[in-house]
Design a protein around this motif. Structure first.
Motif, mmCIF file in Angstrom:
data_model
loop_
_atom_site.group_PDB
_atom_site.id
_atom_site.type_symbol
_atom_site.label_atom_id
_atom_site.label_comp_id
_atom_site.label_asym_id
_atom_site.label_seq_id
_atom_site.Cartn_x
_atom_site.Cartn_y
_atom_site.Cartn_z
ATOM 1 N N PHE A 22 0.412 -1.354 -0.393
ATOM 2 C CA PHE A 22 0.237 -0.510 0.070
ATOM 3 C C PHE A 22 0.875 1.534 0.124
ATOM 4 C CE2 PHE A 22 -2.390 -3.375 2.017
ATOM 5 C CZ PHE A 22 -3.224 -3.440 1.385
ATOM 6 N N THR A 23 0.865 2.349 -0.942
ATOM 7 C CA THR A 23 1.746 2.843 -0.814
ATOM 8 C C THR A 23 1.058 4.082 0.168
ATOM 9 O OG1 THR A 23 0.265 3.632 -3.269
ATOM 10 C CG2 THR A 23 2.216 2.985 -3.496
ATOM 11 N N GLY A 24 1.783 5.530 0.650
ATOM 12 C CA GLY A 24 1.261 6.095 1.342
ATOM 13 C C GLY A 24 0.807 5.649 2.589
ATOM 14 N N TYR A 25 0.901 4.311 3.670
ATOM 15 C CA TYR A 25 0.919 3.706 4.689
ATOM 16 C C TYR A 25 1.825 4.399 5.432
ATOM 17 C CZ TYR A 25 0.780 0.094 7.885
ATOM 18 O OH TYR A 25 0.683 -0.964 9.091
ATOM 19 N N SER A 26 1.190 4.339 6.424
ATOM 20 C CA SER A 26 1.960 4.699 8.058
ATOM 21 C C SER A 26 1.201 4.364 8.995
ATOM 22 C CB SER A 26 2.493 6.360 7.907
ATOM 23 O OG SER A 26 1.340 6.667 8.513
ATOM 24 N N ARG A 27 2.501 4.028 9.881
ATOM 25 C CA ARG A 27 1.719 3.110 11.611
ATOM 26 C C ARG A 27 0.626 4.560 11.316
ATOM 27 N NH1 ARG A 27 3.170 0.223 15.418
ATOM 28 N NH2 ARG A 27 4.773 -1.176 14.447
ATOM 29 N N ALA A 28 0.757 5.517 11.718
ATOM 30 C CA ALA A 28 0.041 6.569 12.117
ATOM 31 C C ALA A 28 -1.630 6.529 11.522
ATOM 32 C CB ALA A 28 0.410 7.928 12.118
ATOM 33 N N LYS A 29 -1.516 6.135 10.103
ATOM 34 C CA LYS A 29 -2.866 5.805 9.569
ATOM 35 C C LYS A 29 -3.022 4.275 9.619
ATOM 36 C CE LYS A 29 -1.682 8.875 5.565
ATOM 37 N NZ LYS A 29 -1.619 8.769 4.229
ATOM 38 N N TRP A 30 -2.606 3.983 9.631
ATOM 39 C CA TRP A 30 -3.351 2.475 10.480
ATOM 40 C C TRP A 30 -3.818 1.761 12.023
ATOM 41 C CZ3 TRP A 30 -1.465 -0.693 14.164
ATOM 42 C CH2 TRP A 30 -1.631 -2.718 14.363
ATOM 43 N N THR A 31 -3.192 2.534 13.217
ATOM 44 C CA THR A 31 -3.566 3.031 14.233
ATOM 45 C C THR A 31 -4.922 4.069 13.867
ATOM 46 O OG1 THR A 31 -1.092 3.252 15.157
ATOM 47 C CG2 THR A 31 -2.593 3.822 17.032
#
Length: 147
Positions: A22-31
């Motif tokens: 997934f492009t643009g994926y980050s831990r903050a977005k997941w959380t």
């Protein structure tokens, strides 16, 4: 359904291969997505509880549950429509990518985490149920006066 999904996501944890898929994926977005799912599920359960407690008759209760079921599935319908191309082309590509993407979930800690969550939820529900039954036996919920 959303609460179950939150527990599954917390159980599985964040995997490193998410960055590849997934492009643009980050831990903050997941959380943030997990927090929003938990809030949606909790709010849905709270509103359903209020609707049950405030329903006067069976027909009203049935209509309230029908409305809650309809509203709770609107996001699924929007995703399916986007996947079939009824939204923009970029939405269709994103929905197709999400649908087609697979990732590995380890099985090592799955069973023990799931059992702990189940036992905590079961204990909380039984404690609430025993509290209500005890208060009913003691007469705390009885009508104190007729007029």
């Amino acid at each position: 359904e959303e609460i179950r999904t939150v527990f599954n996501l917390l159980r599985d944890g964040q995997k490193e291969n998410y960055f590849e898929e997934f492009t643009g994926y980050s831990r903050a977005k997941w959380t943030f997505s997990i927090v929003l799912r938990a809030l949606e599920g909790s709010l849905s359960m709270y509103v359903t509880f209020l609707l049950i407690m405030q329903s006067v008759d069976v027909i009203e209760l049935l209509l309230n549950f029908t409305a809650m079921e309809f509203v709770s599935h609107l996001d699924d319908v929007a995703f399916i429509l986007a996947a079939y191309g009824f939204a923009t082309v970029s939405a269709q590509k994103a929905a197709t990518m999400i649908t087609d993407t697979t990732y590995y979930v380890g099985v090592g800690k799955t069973r023990s985490f799931r059992n702990i969550i189940f036992l905590c939820m079961l204990g909380g529900m039984l404690a609430g149920w025993f509290t209500i039954v005890f208060n009913q036996i003691e007469g705390d919920y009885s009508c104190q006066s007729v007029f």
